[in-house]
Design a protein around this motif. Structure first.
Motif: not given
Length: 221
Positions: A134-159
Motif C-alpha cells: 500500500a505504501g502508506d507511511p502510517e503503517i511504518q508509524t504503527r510498527i514504530a509505535q508498537y516497538e516504542m510500547a514494548f520498550r515502555m513496558q520497562t522504562s515507564v514503571p521505572e519512571l
C-alpha cells in the motif's frame, strides 16, 4: 511573594495573544497556533523538528492532573497535543493518572516478555508486507509505535517509581506528591521525564475557569 522568590528562574511570555473570546478556540490557538482544530501542537513540532533523545520514551508526553479548584472544568481534547498533518508518531502520549500510566502497559497473566516479543516480530512482518503493498507511511508509524510500547513496558514503571527520590526532593513538591494524579505528583513526574531526556512535557491543570466564589476556589486551586 512566592513568585517573586523564583522570578529569576521562570520565563513569562507576554507577546502571544489571540482575538478568540471563548476558552476552547483560545486554548487550541495557544497549543497549535490556530483557533481551528487540525494544526500540529507545540510538542509535535518539537518532536518533528528536533527528534527524540530517549529511545525508550516518547519525545512528547502529556500529563493531565486532578484539580482542586472549581468543581466543573473545561473539557480537554487530544487535539491539544495532536500531530495534525504531521506523521502521527509525533503526537503527544498522555500518561494516565490512575492505574498503569499507559493502558495495557502490563502483560496479561500468563504472557511473558519473550512471548510478547515474538508476537510483535510476527506482527511487524505482516505490517511490512502491507506497507510494501500500500505504501502508506502510517503503517511504518504503527510498527514504530508498537516497538516504542514494548520498550515502555520497562522504562515507564521505572519512571513512575518515585521510591528512590530523596525525602528533601519530595518535600519540595508538598504532601500530595505521593498521591497519583495530583498536580504535585504530575510536577515530579514531569521533572523525572525531563531528567530522562524527554523532549517536551506538558501538564494540563484544570479548574482555573473561576467566575465566582473566588476566595475559596483560588485557595483550593
Amino acid at each position: 511573594p512566592h513568585t517573586a522568590g523564583i522570578a529569576d528562574d521562570i520565563c513569562v511570555v507576554k507577546t502571544v495573544h489571540t482575538e478568540a473570546i471563548n476558552h476552547d478556540p483560545a486554548i487550541t490557538y495557544i497549543q497549535t497556533g490556530d483557533q481551528r482544530p487540525g494544526r500540529p501542537s507545540l510538542g509535535s513540532w518539537l518532536s518533528y523538528g528536533l527528534g527524540r533523545m530517549n529511545d525508550d520514551l516518547p519525545a512528547f508526553v502529556v500529563l493531565t492532573s486532578s484539580w482542586t479548584g472549581r468543581k466543573s472544568a473545561q473539557a480537554l481534547y487530544n487535539r491539544l497535543w495532536g500531530a495534525g498533518f504531521l506523521p502521527s508518531r509525533h503526537a503527544g502520549v498522555s500518561l494516565r493518572s490512575q492505574g498503569d500510566p499507559v493502558l495495557y502497559l502490563s502483560n496479561p497473566a500468563g504472557l511473558d516478555a519473550g512471548t510478547r516479543r515474538h508476537m510483535l516480530d510476527a506482527l511487524a512482518q505482516l505490517n511490512e508486507k502491507q506497507y510494501q503493498a500500500a505504501g502508506d507511511p502510517e503503517i511504518q508509524t504503527r510498527i514504530a509505535q508498537y516497538e516504542m510500547a514494548f520498550r515502555m513496558q520497562t522504562s515507564v514503571p521505572e519512571l513512575a517509581d518515585i521510591s528512590s527520590e530523596p525525602q528533601h526532593i519530595l518535600d519540595m513538591y508538598g504532601p500530595e506528591v505521593k498521591t497519583p494524579g495530583t498536580f504535585a505528583a504530575s510536577c515530579l513526574l514531569a521533572r523525572r521525564l525531563l531528567e530522562r531526556d524527554v523532549r517536551c512535557v506538558q501538564i494540563f491543570h484544570r479548574g482555573w475557569d473561576q467566575h465566582g466564589n473566588l476566595p475559596n476556589d483560588i485557595r483550593n486551586q
